[in-house]
Design an enzyme around this catalytic site. Structure first.
Site, PDB file in Angstrom:
ATOM      1  N   GLY A  62       5.239   2.232   7.250  1.00  0.00           N
ATOM      2  CA  GLY A  62       6.656   2.051   7.581  1.00  0.00           C
ATOM      3  C   GLY A  62       6.766   0.794   8.405  1.00  0.00           C
ATOM      4  N   GLU A  63       7.353   0.906   9.567  1.00  0.00           N
ATOM      5  CA  GLU A  63       7.473  -0.243  10.467  1.00  0.00           C
ATOM      6  C   GLU A  63       6.921   0.202  11.826  1.00  0.00           C
ATOM      7  OE1 GLU A  63       8.236  -3.464  10.040  1.00  0.00           O
ATOM      8  OE2 GLU A  63       7.706  -3.523  12.165  1.00  0.00           O
ATOM      9  N   SER A  64       5.791  -0.390  12.189  1.00  0.00           N
ATOM     10  CA  SER A  64       5.097   0.115  13.380  1.00  0.00           C
ATOM     11  C   SER A  64       5.926  -0.039  14.647  1.00  0.00           C
ATOM     12  CB  SER A  64       3.729  -0.559  13.531  1.00  0.00           C
ATOM     13  OG  SER A  64       3.874  -1.959  13.631  1.00  0.00           O
ATOM     14  N   CYS A  95      -1.361   1.777   6.925  1.00  0.00           N
ATOM     15  CA  CYS A  95      -0.559   0.559   7.115  1.00  0.00           C
ATOM     16  C   CYS A  95       0.033   0.499   8.527  1.00  0.00           C
ATOM     17  CB  CYS A  95       0.487   0.449   6.013  1.00  0.00           C
ATOM     18  SG  CYS A  95       1.056  -1.237   5.799  1.00  0.00           S
ATOM     19  N   ARG A 125      -1.260  -8.114  11.923  1.00  0.00           N
ATOM     20  CA  ARG A 125      -0.091  -7.576  11.204  1.00  0.00           C
ATOM     21  C   ARG A 125       0.354  -8.542  10.112  1.00  0.00           C
ATOM     22  NH1 ARG A 125       4.801  -6.995  14.309  1.00  0.00           N
ATOM     23  NH2 ARG A 125       5.561  -5.546  12.742  1.00  0.00           N
ATOM     24  N   ILE A 155       1.790  -3.559   1.278  1.00  0.00           N
ATOM     25  CA  ILE A 155       3.150  -4.028   1.587  1.00  0.00           C
ATOM     26  C   ILE A 155       3.170  -4.513   3.033  1.00  0.00           C
ATOM     27  CG2 ILE A 155       5.586  -3.390   1.733  1.00  0.00           C
ATOM     28  CD1 ILE A 155       4.925  -1.034  -0.176  1.00  0.00           C
ATOM     29  N   ARG A 156       3.315  -5.805   3.219  1.00  0.00           N
ATOM     30  CA  ARG A 156       3.239  -6.393   4.571  1.00  0.00           C
ATOM     31  C   ARG A 156       2.081  -5.766   5.356  1.00  0.00           C
ATOM     32  NH1 ARG A 156       7.207  -5.658   7.983  1.00  0.00           N
ATOM     33  NH2 ARG A 156       7.914  -3.770   6.972  1.00  0.00           N
ATOM     34  N   HIS A 216      -1.352   1.877   1.120  1.00  0.00           N
ATOM     35  CA  HIS A 216      -0.491   3.069   1.126  1.00  0.00           C
ATOM     36  C   HIS A 216      -0.866   4.049   0.020  1.00  0.00           C
ATOM     37  CE1 HIS A 216       2.799   1.486   3.704  1.00  0.00           C
ATOM     38  NE2 HIS A 216       2.486   0.324   3.177  1.00  0.00           N
ATOM     39  N   GLU A 218      -0.017   6.937  -0.037  1.00  0.00           N
ATOM     40  CA  GLU A 218       1.164   7.803  -0.160  1.00  0.00           C
ATOM     41  C   GLU A 218       2.180   7.263  -1.151  1.00  0.00           C
ATOM     42  OE1 GLU A 218       0.512   5.818   2.372  1.00  0.00           O
ATOM     43  OE2 GLU A 218       2.285   5.284   3.560  1.00  0.00           O
TER      44      GLU A 218
HETATM   45  N1  GLN Z   1       3.952  -4.793   8.720  1.00  0.00           N
HETATM   46  C1  GLN Z   1       4.406  -3.493   9.049  1.00  0.00           C
HETATM   47  C2  GLN Z   1       4.331  -3.218  10.536  1.00  0.00           C
HETATM   48  O1  GLN Z   1       4.029  -4.038  11.309  1.00  0.00           O
HETATM   49  C3  GLN Z   1       3.612  -2.429   8.322  1.00  0.00           C
HETATM   50  C4  GLN Z   1       4.008  -2.414   6.891  1.00  0.00           C
HETATM   51  C5  GLN Z   1       3.850  -1.118   6.212  1.00  0.00           C
HETATM   52  O2  GLN Z   1       3.544  -0.058   6.786  1.00  0.00           O
HETATM   53  N2  GLN Z   1       4.107  -1.191   4.929  1.00  0.00           N
HETATM   54  O3  GLN Z   1       4.623  -2.126  10.922  1.00  0.00           O
END
Ligand code: GLN
Length: 237
Positions: A62-64, A95, A125, A155-156, A216, A218
Protein backbone atom coordinates in the site's frame (compact mmCIF):
# COMPACT_ATOMS: atom_id res chain seq x y z
CA UNK A 1 -7.30 -29.52 17.43
CA UNK A 2 -5.14 -26.45 18.08
CA UNK A 3 -5.91 -22.98 16.80
CA UNK A 4 -3.73 -20.36 15.17
CA UNK A 5 -4.94 -16.81 14.65
CA UNK A 6 -3.34 -15.03 11.71
CA UNK A 7 -4.02 -11.32 11.35
CA UNK A 8 -3.68 -8.92 8.46
CA UNK A 9 -3.08 -5.27 9.33
CA UNK A 10 -6.11 -3.63 7.73
CA UNK A 11 -5.42 0.10 7.92
CA UNK A 12 -4.76 0.72 4.21
CA UNK A 13 -3.59 -1.17 1.13
CA UNK A 14 -4.02 -4.76 -0.02
CA UNK A 15 -5.33 -6.35 3.16
CA UNK A 16 -8.42 -8.01 1.70
CA UNK A 17 -6.30 -9.56 -1.06
CA UNK A 18 -4.03 -11.05 1.63
CA UNK A 19 -7.09 -12.33 3.51
CA UNK A 20 -8.25 -14.10 0.32
CA UNK A 21 -4.90 -15.79 -0.25
CA UNK A 22 -4.54 -16.71 3.43
CA UNK A 23 -7.97 -18.37 3.27
CA UNK A 24 -6.86 -20.30 0.19
CA UNK A 25 -3.57 -21.29 1.85
CA UNK A 26 -5.26 -22.32 5.11
CA UNK A 27 -7.80 -24.44 3.19
CA UNK A 28 -5.00 -26.08 1.29
CA UNK A 29 -3.06 -26.87 4.47
CA UNK A 30 -6.08 -28.05 6.40
CA UNK A 31 -6.70 -30.69 3.76
CA UNK A 32 -3.06 -31.74 3.87
CA UNK A 33 -1.71 -33.95 6.58
CA UNK A 34 0.75 -31.46 8.06
CA UNK A 35 -1.91 -29.07 9.32
CA UNK A 36 -4.97 -31.22 9.66
CA UNK A 37 -4.86 -30.73 13.41
CA UNK A 38 -4.69 -26.95 13.21
CA UNK A 39 -7.64 -24.63 12.77
CA UNK A 40 -6.70 -21.27 11.29
CA UNK A 41 -8.64 -18.19 12.30
CA UNK A 42 -8.09 -15.17 10.07
CA UNK A 43 -8.54 -11.66 11.38
CA UNK A 44 -8.43 -8.12 9.95
CA UNK A 45 -6.49 -6.06 12.50
CA UNK A 46 -7.39 -2.43 13.20
CA UNK A 47 -7.09 -2.24 16.99
CA UNK A 48 -4.67 -3.18 19.74
CA UNK A 49 -7.19 -5.71 21.07
CA UNK A 50 -7.35 -7.46 17.69
CA UNK A 51 -3.55 -7.49 17.44
CA UNK A 52 -3.33 -9.05 20.90
CA UNK A 53 -5.38 -12.01 19.61
CA UNK A 54 -2.95 -12.77 16.77
CA UNK A 55 -0.27 -15.43 16.70
CA UNK A 56 1.13 -14.08 13.43
CA UNK A 57 0.60 -11.00 11.25
CA UNK A 58 0.84 -9.81 7.64
CA UNK A 59 1.46 -6.14 6.84
CA UNK A 60 0.25 -5.56 3.28
CA UNK A 61 1.46 -3.44 0.39
CA UNK A 62 0.00 0.00 0.00
CA UNK A 63 1.54 3.28 1.08
CA UNK A 64 3.90 2.92 4.00
CA UNK A 65 3.60 6.57 5.07
CA UNK A 66 -0.19 6.26 5.24
CA UNK A 67 -0.09 2.93 7.07
CA UNK A 68 2.34 4.28 9.69
CA UNK A 69 0.34 7.52 10.03
CA UNK A 70 -2.91 5.64 10.63
CA UNK A 71 -1.15 3.17 12.94
CA UNK A 72 0.20 6.07 15.00
CA UNK A 73 -3.25 7.72 15.11
CA UNK A 74 -4.81 4.43 16.21
CA UNK A 75 -2.21 3.90 18.95
CA UNK A 76 -0.95 0.80 17.14
CA UNK A 77 2.69 1.66 16.47
CA UNK A 78 4.03 0.66 19.87
CA UNK A 79 1.88 -2.50 20.11
CA UNK A 80 3.13 -3.45 16.62
CA UNK A 81 6.77 -2.90 17.68
CA UNK A 82 6.12 -5.02 20.75
CA UNK A 83 4.47 -7.77 18.65
CA UNK A 84 7.39 -7.93 16.19
CA UNK A 85 10.45 -7.14 18.29
CA UNK A 86 9.67 -8.10 21.88
CA UNK A 87 7.14 -10.91 21.56
CA UNK A 88 8.81 -11.94 18.30
CA UNK A 89 5.64 -13.19 16.65
CA UNK A 90 5.92 -14.27 12.99
CA UNK A 91 5.35 -11.19 10.85
CA UNK A 92 5.49 -10.83 7.06
CA UNK A 93 5.54 -7.51 5.24
CA UNK A 94 4.95 -7.13 1.52
CA UNK A 95 6.20 -3.99 -0.28
CA UNK A 96 5.05 -1.13 2.00
CA UNK A 97 4.97 -3.78 4.74
CA UNK A 98 8.65 -4.57 4.09
CA UNK A 99 9.47 -0.86 4.41
CA UNK A 100 7.66 -0.66 7.76
CA UNK A 101 9.44 -3.74 9.09
CA UNK A 102 12.90 -2.44 8.18
CA UNK A 103 15.10 -0.77 10.76
CA UNK A 104 15.99 1.98 8.25
CA UNK A 105 14.53 3.36 5.04
CA UNK A 106 15.99 5.63 2.40
CA UNK A 107 14.15 8.04 0.12
CA UNK A 108 11.49 8.65 2.73
CA UNK A 109 9.19 11.66 2.65
CA UNK A 110 10.39 14.96 4.13
CA UNK A 111 10.73 14.59 7.89
CA UNK A 112 11.22 10.84 7.55
CA UNK A 113 8.62 8.30 8.54
CA UNK A 114 7.92 6.16 11.55
CA UNK A 115 8.89 2.54 11.07
CA UNK A 116 8.07 -0.54 13.10
CA UNK A 117 11.47 -2.12 12.47
CA UNK A 118 12.56 -5.65 13.21
CA UNK A 119 14.62 -6.39 10.10
CA UNK A 120 18.23 -5.24 10.37
CA UNK A 121 18.26 -3.81 6.87
CA UNK A 122 17.99 -0.49 5.08
CA UNK A 123 15.47 -0.40 2.23
CA UNK A 124 15.42 1.98 -0.67
CA UNK A 125 11.83 3.11 -1.28
CA UNK A 126 10.45 3.35 -4.81
CA UNK A 127 13.67 1.80 -6.07
CA UNK A 128 12.41 1.09 -9.57
CA UNK A 129 10.74 4.46 -10.02
CA UNK A 130 7.15 5.60 -10.22
CA UNK A 131 3.83 3.78 -10.53
CA UNK A 132 4.11 3.86 -14.32
CA UNK A 133 7.36 1.91 -14.07
CA UNK A 134 5.66 -0.99 -12.31
CA UNK A 135 6.42 -4.37 -13.79
CA UNK A 136 5.87 -8.07 -13.44
CA UNK A 137 8.69 -10.59 -13.50
CA UNK A 138 8.82 -14.37 -13.15
CA UNK A 139 10.86 -14.98 -10.00
CA UNK A 140 12.98 -17.91 -8.98
CA UNK A 141 12.28 -18.27 -5.25
CA UNK A 142 14.64 -20.98 -3.96
CA UNK A 143 12.87 -21.21 -0.59
CA UNK A 144 9.71 -22.56 -2.26
CA UNK A 145 11.78 -25.52 -3.51
CA UNK A 146 9.76 -25.65 -6.70
CA UNK A 147 10.68 -25.36 -10.35
CA UNK A 148 7.83 -23.09 -11.40
CA UNK A 149 8.63 -19.39 -11.20
CA UNK A 150 6.53 -17.05 -9.07
CA UNK A 151 4.67 -14.09 -10.60
CA UNK A 152 6.46 -11.14 -9.00
CA UNK A 153 4.40 -7.94 -9.10
CA UNK A 154 6.49 -4.83 -8.40
CA UNK A 155 4.66 -1.52 -7.82
CA UNK A 156 6.82 1.37 -6.61
CA UNK A 157 8.69 -1.39 -4.87
CA UNK A 158 11.50 -1.08 -2.35
CA UNK A 159 14.64 -3.21 -2.41
CA UNK A 160 16.97 -4.04 0.44
CA UNK A 161 19.97 -1.87 -0.32
CA UNK A 162 21.99 -2.79 2.73
CA UNK A 163 22.09 -5.41 5.43
CA UNK A 164 23.01 -3.53 8.57
CA UNK A 165 25.60 -4.86 10.91
CA UNK A 166 23.85 -4.90 14.23
CA UNK A 167 25.40 -5.87 17.48
CA UNK A 168 22.29 -7.25 19.08
CA UNK A 169 21.12 -10.75 19.80
CA UNK A 170 19.08 -11.13 16.62
CA UNK A 171 19.81 -13.99 14.25
CA UNK A 172 21.50 -13.01 10.98
CA UNK A 173 19.53 -11.58 8.05
CA UNK A 174 19.01 -14.24 5.40
CA UNK A 175 18.70 -13.18 1.78
CA UNK A 176 15.92 -15.37 0.39
CA UNK A 177 15.70 -14.00 -3.15
CA UNK A 178 17.20 -11.56 -5.60
CA UNK A 179 15.97 -9.99 -8.80
CA UNK A 180 18.77 -10.20 -11.33
CA UNK A 181 19.36 -7.93 -14.26
CA UNK A 182 17.74 -4.63 -13.42
CA UNK A 183 20.68 -2.87 -11.81
CA UNK A 184 21.47 -0.99 -15.03
CA UNK A 185 17.95 0.48 -14.99
CA UNK A 186 18.77 2.61 -11.93
CA UNK A 187 18.22 6.32 -12.32
CA UNK A 188 20.81 9.00 -11.57
CA UNK A 189 20.66 9.99 -7.93
CA UNK A 190 19.51 6.59 -6.75
CA UNK A 191 21.59 4.72 -4.26
CA UNK A 192 24.51 2.99 -5.88
CA UNK A 193 24.73 0.33 -3.18
CA UNK A 194 23.57 -2.44 -5.48
CA UNK A 195 25.92 -1.69 -8.33
CA UNK A 196 28.72 -3.23 -6.29
CA UNK A 197 27.00 -6.58 -6.59
CA UNK A 198 25.71 -7.48 -10.02
CA UNK A 199 23.91 -10.63 -8.84
CA UNK A 200 20.79 -8.49 -8.48
CA UNK A 201 18.61 -6.54 -6.10
CA UNK A 202 17.60 -8.16 -2.82
CA UNK A 203 13.83 -8.65 -2.89
CA UNK A 204 13.16 -11.12 -0.07
CA UNK A 205 14.77 -11.35 3.37
CA UNK A 206 14.13 -13.07 6.65
CA UNK A 207 15.53 -12.40 10.09
CA UNK A 208 14.22 -14.75 12.74
CA UNK A 209 10.47 -14.18 13.01
CA UNK A 210 10.36 -11.39 10.40
CA UNK A 211 9.91 -11.91 6.66
CA UNK A 212 9.91 -9.17 4.03
CA UNK A 213 9.23 -9.26 0.31
CA UNK A 214 9.50 -6.33 -2.13
CA UNK A 215 6.76 -7.64 -4.36
CA UNK A 216 3.03 -8.31 -3.94
CA UNK A 217 2.00 -12.00 -3.81
CA UNK A 218 -1.41 -10.68 -2.69
CA UNK A 219 -2.01 -9.22 -6.14
CA UNK A 220 -1.72 -12.63 -7.76
CA UNK A 221 -3.77 -15.79 -7.40
CA UNK A 222 -0.68 -17.74 -6.38
CA UNK A 223 -0.90 -18.79 -2.72
CA UNK A 224 2.42 -20.66 -2.61
CA UNK A 225 4.26 -18.12 -0.44
CA UNK A 226 1.27 -17.90 1.93
CA UNK A 227 1.25 -21.71 2.20
CA UNK A 228 5.01 -21.76 2.80
CA UNK A 229 4.80 -19.01 5.44
CA UNK A 230 1.97 -20.77 7.32
CA UNK A 231 3.99 -23.98 7.21
CA UNK A 232 6.98 -22.17 8.71
CA UNK A 233 4.76 -20.90 11.53
CA UNK A 234 3.35 -24.37 12.16
CA UNK A 235 6.90 -25.75 12.26
CA UNK A 236 7.77 -23.31 15.02
CA UNK A 237 4.74 -24.03 17.18
N1 GLN B 1 6.45 2.87 -2.37
C1 GLN B 1 5.42 2.55 -1.46
C2 GLN B 1 5.71 3.05 -0.06
O1 GLN B 1 6.64 3.71 0.18
C3 GLN B 1 5.18 1.06 -1.40
C4 GLN B 1 4.48 0.62 -2.63
C5 GLN B 1 3.64 -0.58 -2.49
O2 GLN B 1 3.39 -1.13 -1.40
N2 GLN B 1 3.15 -0.99 -3.63
O3 GLN B 1 4.94 2.77 0.81
Amino acid sequence: MTGLTVGVLALQGGFSEHMDLLRKAADHLSSAEIASKTAFALLEVRTEEQLARCDALIIPGGESTTISFVAAQSGLLEPLRDFVKIRKRPTWGTCAGLILLSDEANATKKGGQELIGGLGVRVHRNHFGRQIESFESGLALPFLEQEASFPGVFIRAPVVEEILSTHDSRPPVEVLAKLPGRVDKMKPGMSQANTKDDSGDIIAVRQGNVLGTSFHPELTKDARIHVWWLQQILGQN
